[in-house]
Design a protein around this motif. Sequence first.
Motif, PDB file in Angstrom:
ATOM      1  N   LEU A 190     103.313   3.160  75.762  1.00 42.25           N
ATOM      2  CA  LEU A 190     104.512   2.343  75.756  1.00 42.25           C
ATOM      3  C   LEU A 190     105.430   3.058  76.377  1.00 42.25           C
ATOM      4  N   LEU A 191     106.142   2.584  77.722  1.00 39.22           N
ATOM      5  CA  LEU A 191     107.230   3.241  78.452  1.00 39.22           C
ATOM      6  C   LEU A 191     108.559   2.814  77.892  1.00 39.22           C
ATOM      7  N   MET A 194     109.120  -1.822  69.900  1.00 42.32           N
ATOM      8  CA  MET A 194     108.924  -0.497  70.001  1.00 42.32           C
ATOM      9  C   MET A 194     107.925  -0.076  68.958  1.00 42.32           C
ATOM     10  N   GLU A 195     107.701  -0.752  67.495  1.00 45.73           N
ATOM     11  CA  GLU A 195     106.925  -0.146  66.442  1.00 45.73           C
ATOM     12  C   GLU A 195     105.641  -1.008  66.899  1.00 45.73           C
ATOM     13  N   VAL A 223     122.194   5.860  75.933  1.00 42.02           N
ATOM     14  CA  VAL A 223     121.002   6.486  75.215  1.00 42.02           C
ATOM     15  C   VAL A 223     121.409   5.983  73.612  1.00 42.02           C
ATOM     16  N   LEU A 224     120.442   5.434  73.097  1.00 46.93           N
ATOM     17  CA  LEU A 224     120.332   4.975  71.653  1.00 46.93           C
ATOM     18  C   LEU A 224     118.861   5.066  71.038  1.00 46.93           C
ATOM     19  N   VAL A 225     118.977   4.760  69.578  1.00 42.99           N
ATOM     20  CA  VAL A 225     118.053   4.445  68.707  1.00 42.99           C
ATOM     21  C   VAL A 225     118.207   3.382  68.035  1.00 42.99           C
ATOM     22  N   PHE A 226     117.281   2.161  68.298  1.00 45.91           N
ATOM     23  CA  PHE A 226     117.652   0.757  67.768  1.00 45.91           C
ATOM     24  C   PHE A 226     117.426   1.007  65.989  1.00 45.91           C
ATOM     25  N   PRO A 227     118.283   0.185  65.398  1.00 48.09           N
ATOM     26  CA  PRO A 227     118.151   0.529  63.851  1.00 48.09           C
ATOM     27  C   PRO A 227     116.942  -0.619  63.383  1.00 48.09           C
ATOM     28  N   GLU A 228     116.575  -0.128  62.250  1.00 48.78           N
ATOM     29  CA  GLU A 228     115.393  -0.892  61.476  1.00 48.78           C
ATOM     30  C   GLU A 228     115.976  -2.350  61.392  1.00 48.78           C
ATOM     31  N   GLY A 229     115.122  -3.507  61.284  1.00 48.15           N
ATOM     32  CA  GLY A 229     115.512  -4.641  61.280  1.00 48.15           C
ATOM     33  C   GLY A 229     115.927  -5.410  62.377  1.00 48.15           C
ATOM     34  N   THR A 230     115.934  -4.948  63.424  1.00 46.39           N
ATOM     35  CA  THR A 230     116.279  -5.558  64.843  1.00 46.39           C
ATOM     36  C   THR A 230     114.980  -5.997  65.481  1.00 46.39           C
ATOM     37  N   SER A 248     107.293   6.104  68.265  1.00 41.76           N
ATOM     38  CA  SER A 248     107.591   5.033  67.198  1.00 41.76           C
ATOM     39  C   SER A 248     108.589   4.302  67.543  1.00 41.76           C
ATOM     40  N   GLY A 249     108.914   3.320  66.608  1.00 38.32           N
ATOM     41  CA  GLY A 249     110.246   2.578  66.758  1.00 38.32           C
ATOM     42  C   GLY A 249     111.595   3.571  66.718  1.00 38.32           C
ATOM     43  N   SER A 250     111.530   4.656  66.374  1.00 37.53           N
ATOM     44  CA  SER A 250     112.735   5.476  66.283  1.00 37.53           C
ATOM     45  C   SER A 250     112.699   6.185  67.598  1.00 37.53           C
ATOM     46  N   ALA A 251     112.289   5.851  68.569  1.00 33.73           N
ATOM     47  CA  ALA A 251     112.073   6.540  69.884  1.00 33.73           C
ATOM     48  C   ALA A 251     113.482   6.472  70.432  1.00 33.73           C
TER      49      ALA A 251
END
Length: 702
Positions: free
Chosen positions: A270-271, A222-223, A209-216, A181-184
Amino acid sequence: MAPRGDAPATDSASRTLVLGIDGARRIVQCGPNARAVLGRSPDDLIGRPATDLVGEEAKAELEVLLEVGDQERNGVMTVLRGDQGASALVTVQPMVGGEADAAPAALLFVRVELPPSERYQDPALMRRALMDDQLTRFGASLDLDQSARGLVDVVVPHYCNAASVLVLESLVASDEVHSESGSAVLRRVAVSSDDGNPAWTSTFPVGEVLVFPEGTPYRKVMETARPVHLPHIPLDEASEIGRLWRRGPAAELLSNVSMVLLPLIARDTLLGFIACTRVPGFRKFDAYDVEIGMEFAARAAIVIDNARRFSRERATALALQRSLLPLRLSAPSSVEVRHRYLPGSKLVEVGGDWYESIALPGARVALIVGDVAGHGVRAAVTMGRLRTALHTLANLELPPAEALHVMHELMIELGEQEPHFATCVYAVYDATTGTIEIASAGHLPPLLAGPTGDNEYLKVPPAPPLGVAGGAAIESREFTVEDGSLFVIYTDGLVENRGRDIDDGLARLQGIFGPDSVDRSMEELAKATLAGVYADQHRDDIAVLIARLRRLPEDRYASWTLPADPAAVRRARGLVRSRLAEWELDELDYTTELLASELITNALRYAPGPIELRLLFERTLVCEVLDRSAALPRLRRAEDDDENGRGLLVVSQLAHRWGTRRTAAGKVVWCEQIVPGIDPDASEQVPAWPEETWPGEHHHRG
């Protein structure tokens, strides 16, 4: 007529005009794109001197380039482009047969750097730069990091000014990639820019290594697994991205840029994605650019997926290898051991060769090298079974010949499912007596190099390989070893290959352990054994075990012969007490006296003839009782009304460990205690997989 050499390459950051120059250095031919490159028509250029293309300060330099010669010449100078000057790379190539008739004597290539406003204008040129040989170039690597770096080097500058490649963290870890999901969790594996601004790599560091925040927009790609196209990011939107991301410098870098995020999708999975950015002053991304980018991303995803699958297979093979090969080599403190292991296959990196060095009670060590026929994973699995079984047999203290016989029966059983055979040499060195007992099953002879420089291949009774039905029984032979001798056991891959006879290989190995080997370190000798074999692409697996055999110092062990008399128990206590006082081990006095009493009492009850008591002080304190009975005692729990049967129970409770082994004259019952302040495994620690300073080094530490 033909130019000498190829025409200069072009890319999306420049335009090239081709001119024909005659012997008088006048322009006689002109490409149709003269107006696009120099702002002048072809008719205006033909007939003019070539020096009219440049300003006064560059005329002399161009004259030098135009001098007649056979070699291509290059120069960077300012050419006239309308009312302004433009930096250009000028190349002169002589023509073959160009002096006849009115044919040009040379070709003049004028490659003018495009202004920022005209970059990325030609879709055909951009597509060719992305799709042709570039994918082949960076796709040739099966390493994930190298593939990602090659990818951004193609995207920048042919498609954008700055780019990043982000992939799933599970992909980097060589794990199975699932729908995310987008929180990958993502990892940035490559960053590049063409403006030399260090802010790109500092704000978007490689390896984070990161998880992108919502709204970006990064979360959105990714979603949705679809490209995200942002033709223009105004200051307020860039500031909002920086605020949500809690990364202030990102707002400044993304202000007024044009950006497109291209998802990397392979096999419907999705990679990750490629973040492509064009800074202010350059043409903004349009829908056609997104189409070209997605075509490139689809091909790049296949390259990334292939690298990911190869990395996973290699990690699986290495995990298999690390689980099969020993994690440590143990030996008595007087014995120094080194090993080398080199798989025959660079792809699989596992094989059927193995080695062991196992410290045994009583200052002894089992030295083993074996070779399962075949290569790859199948041979490695069989090797793992045999190594585990032989390790168990060694800890049970079976003699070498008897242990190999049990291994032979195991191979016969395995051969019922699939034919297998293996060779093995098994040696046990006793550091108190300086003797080594060796048994071999179809293996090459061990090499023994004395401390004076003489060496020889030991003659061990021959026997067929393990798993081969019929043939002679496996027998062992005992040799007396001079103190400080080198003992070498190895597999056939070390001494035999397609281009060298086995006799030559054996002679080479014997030469390595010649007179000068006495003064060489064990590490130098281990390196010398594999010198010259790395370049052999058709080599077999190689395993080598080298041991420098030294006796235990005489002041570290003591032995007494006691009569078969109950009074021997009292005498044994006094002998133990005196020796422990010499070794300054008074705190172990009471426990050791009790253990020795129980072992001697057990021997007096069940064994005839005299009894031998031994104490050995190495990393641990070992007490041994030797008698002339072949019957091995067993631990049992006595009932409340039993008058005996509790001696071994006491030994098992007080000792760190205990055991028995048979000898030619009877048996040995021993027990071991931990000495306070001494780590019993201090010299056994061998970094199984240390940090590599050169590729494959973890195979060669020992």
